[in-house]
Design an enzyme around this catalytic site. Structure first.
Site, mmCIF file in Angstrom:
data_model
loop_
_atom_site.group_PDB
_atom_site.id
_atom_site.type_symbol
_atom_site.label_atom_id
_atom_site.label_comp_id
_atom_site.label_asym_id
_atom_site.label_seq_id
_atom_site.Cartn_x
_atom_site.Cartn_y
_atom_site.Cartn_z
ATOM 1 C CG HIS A 15 16.129 -5.169 -39.320
ATOM 2 N ND1 HIS A 15 17.351 -5.683 -39.199
ATOM 3 C CD2 HIS A 15 16.236 -3.677 -39.204
ATOM 4 C CE1 HIS A 15 18.209 -4.656 -39.045
ATOM 5 N NE2 HIS A 15 17.575 -3.396 -39.082
ATOM 6 C CD GLU A 16 13.386 -1.173 -39.287
ATOM 7 O OE1 GLU A 16 13.811 -0.570 -38.333
ATOM 8 O OE2 GLU A 16 14.250 -1.294 -40.287
ATOM 9 C CG HIS A 33 16.407 -1.699 -34.956
ATOM 10 N ND1 HIS A 33 17.664 -1.640 -34.359
ATOM 11 C CD2 HIS A 33 16.401 -1.518 -36.281
ATOM 12 C CE1 HIS A 33 18.609 -1.579 -35.455
ATOM 13 N NE2 HIS A 33 17.919 -1.517 -36.647
ATOM 14 C CD GLU A 41 21.033 -1.310 -38.516
ATOM 15 O OE1 GLU A 41 20.496 -1.997 -39.360
ATOM 16 O OE2 GLU A 41 20.426 -0.125 -38.028
#
Length: 292
Positions: free
Chosen positions: A133-134, A137, A212
């Site tokens: 997930h990071e 980003h 997100e």
């Protein structure tokens, strides 16, 4: 869904910049609009260069070497290859609160920070889901977009505040014959100056929520499985209210789960409802048998 969220982010950023320029116009006419636009560009450049350093410093993150955290570095390296981005720097935050965030103005200057608490709470697969997930980003340049949005929203508030006080003081010095018109103009101006920062905050929060969702989807694609991230979010949401974290409001939007627990309405949330994020990830897994 990913294309829609990207398009929506672009529209929201344009709206936020437009609001900033309009406030500048109300304060100083055409010249004020030009000054506001120049100011916005300068702030965006500052956010582009310094947001990652500030976020890491404010969170108390410490960079760790592969010798200090071999498993974490190996995980980040493997997932970075799958994400097709350079391996980011790896940081650890000494706190029992389980959380993580990414920063960096572009993939070549990325950094991933995890708390010691998250490594203890999650399984290896769940932690991989969070790291993915990071990395999403970083790949999407979300920290840059969020920093720009935060900078412009903060500037809107500052300029609106200046304009409001300027209008109030100028109304006191106006002639008596212009009192009625001056009061009406002052009231409408003050109303605008009060509403503009609220609108800017709502737009900023909407941008944050959109990114997100994109990172959840991107992280699931990087890992090749949506369920570990869904399970991790469930645990992190449970822990957020039980192990408080000393985090700055300026960096709270970066974390995978907002560490500042509060009863805010949906419009003012930096993150979507965790239940909705989990539901989307599980639906994603059910649509793709390879992710189930």
């Amino acid at each position: 869904m990913q294309m829609w969220n990207t398009f929506k982010t672009g529209i929201l950023l344009a709206g936020l910049t437009g609001l900033f320029v309009v406030i500048g116009g109300l304060l100083g006419g055409q010249f004020g609009m030009i000054i506001a636009l120049v100011f916005a560009v300068a702030m965006n450049m500052g956010a582009w260069w310094f947001s990652d350093k500030l976020a890491l410093k404010m969170s108390g993150a410490r960079e760790v070497t592969p010798e200090e955290a071999p498993e974490l570095h190996e995980m980040v390296a493997n997932l970075s290859l799958r994400a097709e981005i350079p391996k980011p720097r790896v940081y650890v935050i000494e706190t029992d609160t389980p959380n993580a965030f990414a920063t960096g103005r572009d993939p070549a200057h990325g950094a991933v920070a995890v708390t010691t608490g998250i490594e203890r709470l999650l399984t290896r697969d769940e932690l991989a889901g969070v790291i993915a997930h990071e990395l999403a980003h970083i790949k999407h340049r979300d920290t840059l977009i969020s920093s720009i949005a935060a900078s412009i929203a903060g500037a809107v508030t500052m300029i609106a505040d200046m304009a409001m006080w300027s209008m109030i003081f100028s109304s006191f010095s106006s002639d008596d014959g212009e009192e009625s018109g001056g009061l009406a103009e002052m009231f409408s101006g003050v109303l605008m100056m009060v509403l503009a920062p609220i609108a800017a905050m709502i737009i900023q929060m909407a941008i944050s929520r959109s990114r997100e969702y994109l990172a959840d989807e991107g992280g699931a694609n990087i890992l090749g499985d949506a369920l570990p991230l869904a399970s991790a979010l469930e645990k992190l949401e449970w822990a957020a209210g039980r192990v408080p974290m000393q985090a700055s409001p300026a960096t709270s939007h970066l974390y995978i789960i907002n560490p500042l627990v509060g009863g805010f309405g949906n419009l003012f949330r930096t993150h979507p409802q965790t239940e909705e994020r989990i539901a989307r990830l599980r639906a994603m897994a059910s649509r793709n048998p390879m992710m189930a």
